[in-house]
Design an enzyme around this catalytic site. Structure first.
Site, PDB file in Angstrom:
ATOM      1  CG  HIS A 174      -2.031  -1.014   1.092  1.00  0.00           C
ATOM      2  ND1 HIS A 174      -2.554  -1.700   2.154  1.00  0.00           N
ATOM      3  CD2 HIS A 174      -2.708  -1.445  -0.021  1.00  0.00           C
ATOM      4  CE1 HIS A 174      -3.501  -2.516   1.717  1.00  0.00           C
ATOM      5  NE2 HIS A 174      -3.607  -2.383   0.407  1.00  0.00           N
ATOM      6  NE  ARG A 176      -3.933   4.926   2.608  1.00  0.00           N
ATOM      7  CZ  ARG A 176      -5.238   5.197   2.548  1.00  0.00           C
ATOM      8  NH1 ARG A 176      -5.648   6.338   2.025  1.00  0.00           N
ATOM      9  NH2 ARG A 176      -6.107   4.328   2.999  1.00  0.00           N
ATOM     10  NE  ARG A 229      -6.376   0.136   0.184  1.00  0.00           N
ATOM     11  CZ  ARG A 229      -6.249  -0.500   1.347  1.00  0.00           C
ATOM     12  NH1 ARG A 229      -5.697   0.101   2.379  1.00  0.00           N
ATOM     13  NH2 ARG A 229      -6.670  -1.741   1.471  1.00  0.00           N
ATOM     14  CE1 TYR A 353      -9.802  -4.674   5.994  1.00  0.00           C
ATOM     15  CE2 TYR A 353     -10.051  -3.012   7.694  1.00  0.00           C
ATOM     16  CZ  TYR A 353      -9.393  -3.499   6.586  1.00  0.00           C
ATOM     17  OH  TYR A 353      -8.308  -2.828   6.077  1.00  0.00           O
ATOM     18  CD  GLU A 376      -2.563  -2.974   8.925  1.00  0.00           C
ATOM     19  OE1 GLU A 376      -2.089  -1.835   8.755  1.00  0.00           O
ATOM     20  OE2 GLU A 376      -3.296  -3.540   8.095  1.00  0.00           O
TER      21      GLU A 376
HETATM   22  O1  0X9 Z   1      -7.019  -3.958   4.301  1.00  0.00           O
HETATM   23  C1  0X9 Z   1      -5.850  -4.352   4.191  1.00  0.00           C
HETATM   24  O2  0X9 Z   1      -5.368  -4.707   3.124  1.00  0.00           O
HETATM   25  C2  0X9 Z   1      -4.941  -4.360   5.432  1.00  0.00           C
HETATM   26  N1  0X9 Z   1      -5.161  -3.186   6.221  1.00  0.00           N
HETATM   27  S1  0X9 Z   1      -4.680  -1.706   5.653  1.00  0.00           S
HETATM   28  O3  0X9 Z   1      -5.234  -0.692   6.552  1.00  0.00           O
HETATM   29  N2  0X9 Z   1      -3.103  -1.600   5.740  1.00  0.00           N
HETATM   30  O4  0X9 Z   1      -5.109  -1.555   4.320  1.00  0.00           O
HETATM   31  C3  0X9 Z   1      -5.242  -5.600   6.252  1.00  0.00           C
HETATM   32  C4  0X9 Z   1      -5.056  -6.890   5.506  1.00  0.00           C
HETATM   33  C5  0X9 Z   1      -5.270  -8.108   6.351  1.00  0.00           C
HETATM   34  N3  0X9 Z   1      -5.228  -9.323   5.561  1.00  0.00           N
HETATM   35  C6  0X9 Z   1      -6.259  -9.764   4.814  1.00  0.00           C
HETATM   36  N4  0X9 Z   1      -7.435  -9.233   4.852  1.00  0.00           N
HETATM   37  N5  0X9 Z   1      -6.034 -10.800   4.034  1.00  0.00           N
HETATM   38 ZN    ZN Z   2      -1.972  -1.595   4.113  1.00  0.00          ZN
END
Ligand code: 0X9
Ligand code: ZN
Length: 413
Positions: A174, A176, A229, A353, A376
């Site tokens: 990602h 940012r 992003r 989530y 994270e």
């Molecule tokens: O949403 C995401 O891709 C990740 N969080 S972020 O805020 N950095 O964008 C979490 C990803 C966790 N892993 C999966 N959902 N597979």
């Molecule tokens: Zn991320």
């Protein structure tokens, strides 16, 4: 003269950037019913959910555009929802960051952790290490990105002919989340340039580290849109062209089943097909080639202070979740002992989530890499714009956790 030069540099740096003038970031500590009310804004224009809460007590950060603030504030008042303004004007903090980036001296041949580096600088650093430490380091290209940037992987191995258990690390999927490439770079720096103190991490474990998995997006977040992003490949829609796929929704495992969008202009667009993004295919090819040896996969993100393991596509847990959980707890204890805040530990779906198509799920679900984690980093009021002065404490603290991961691989495979 020097001042004029700096002003010109800054002017150039500020020109033609996406502006976040007047955008505010609000931090909530919502009850369950308040969260349900706030969730309705998730896909509304002018709202960007920076950080999502899952359990009671977590915070929720929402960036709101100037034109949506008044009606939103009266909605909050009507519903007795309290909040803190953690960023009063996002553009002001972006400008401050640009100023710091423009005046920070870039010292070639000595990396430091008080500044964020550009993709080219990171690549040069890796090449320099390969030249300087040929017995420990080699650098390989995974291929090029959509915009033709070289994606490098650094291999750190003290011997063993490629038969040792290996750790695969990446950052910057990602754009940012700048602390992620910085974390990857710090691991490289410690394993290579401070090997005397860290030789126990490399004496029987190999490392493959890709510091920037989304180089086009990363560069775009430096030059044009600080809060970008996704990748940068163009997708034609009926209303025009939108750019970028969320690379962490684009892997070929339960692709698009949940938590991803099929609308190309969305932040969590999963792509036209699984692995549509060349950057992801490059990583897939490399990881597939070495899958027999890779025992641990770590992918760095920000922010929120989570240690997440699969699955992200379902609330069901992998059969070895207790091992994944126990190891994460040990890792967390080490980084807490080094001064960090405790991280939330659990499966992505259960503590954050549901979102399918993530690299962590792919590594475990398709390639069979047993230990797979999304980390994270950080949870400050600065969100994605962690000041450069906080890079060092962040990466040094979490490195103590990385040590625990490495020790586990060394002792168990
Ligand atoms: O949403 C995401 O891709 C990740 N969080 S972020 O805020 N950095 O964008 C979490 C990803 C966790 N892993 C999966 N959902 N597979
Ligand atoms: Zn991320």
């Amino acid at each position: 003269m020097r001042l004029i030069f700096l002003a010109a540099l800054l002017g150039a740096a500020l020109a033609s950037r996406v502006s976040y003038e007047g955008y505010k970031v609000l931090r909530f500590n919502p009850t369950e019913s308040q969260l349900r009310l706030l969730e309705k804004y998730r896909n509304s224009p002018g709202f960007d959910f920076w950080k999502e809460p899952r359990k009671y007590g977590d915070n929720l950060d929402i960036m709101v555009s100037p034109d949506r603030q008044l009606p939103f504030l009266s909605f909050l008042k009507d519903n007795n929802i309290t909040f803190k303004v953690i960023n009063d004007n996002v553009q002001t903090s972006i400008d401050a960051e640009i100023r710091r980036q423009a005046v920070t001296p870039k010292t070639p041949r000595a990396v430091s952790f008080d500044q964020y580096y550009r993709h080219e600088e990171i690549n040069s650093y890796l090449q320099e290490l390969a030249e300087k430490y040929p017995d420990l380091v080699s650098v390989e290209s995974l291929g090029v990105s959509y915009e033709n940037r070289e994606m490098l992987v650094i291999k750190i191995s003290s011997g063993g002919g490629g038969h040792r258990p290996a750790v695969l690390v990446d950052g910057g999927i990602h754009a940012r989340e700048w602390i992620a490439p910085a974390m990857a770079l710090y691991i490289i720096n410690q394993l290579v340039e401070n090997n005397a103190a860290n030789s126990d991490l490399t004496d029987s474990v190999d490392w493959f580290i890709v510091p920037v998995l989304n180089p086009d997006g990363y560069e775009y977040s430096h030059t044009t849109d600080r809060l970008w992003r996704k990748s940068r490949s163009p997708i034609i829609t009926i209303t025009g062209v939108c750019r970028g796929v969320d690379q962490n929704r684009n892997f070929d495992f339960h692709w698009m089943e949940i938590g991803a969008s099929d609308y190309p202009c969305d932040e969590i667009y999963g792509g036209e097909e699984p692995l549509s993004e060349i950057e992801n295919r490059n990583l897939r090819d490399f990881a597939t080639l070495h899958k027999q040896h890779i025992k641990l996969y770590l992918t760095f993100h920000s922010y929120g202070e989570y240690l997440l393991y699969p699955w992200g596509y379902t609330s069901e847990l992998p059969s070895d979740w207790e091992t994944l959980h126990a190891l994460a707890e040990e890792v967390d204890a080490a980084q807490v002992a080094a001064g960090g805040n405790p991280f939330t530990i659990g499966s992505s779906t259960n503590v954050l989530y549901a979102a399918a198509g993530g690299s962590d799920d792919y590594m475990k679900g398709v390639l069979g890499i047993e230990l797979s984690y999304t980390v994270e980093l950080t949870n400050t009021r600065y969100g994605f714009q962690l000041p450069a002065s906080l890079i060092e404490p962040t990466v040094t603290q979490f490195f103590e956790g990385v040590r625990v991961f490495a020790k586990y691989v060394k002792e168990n495979f």
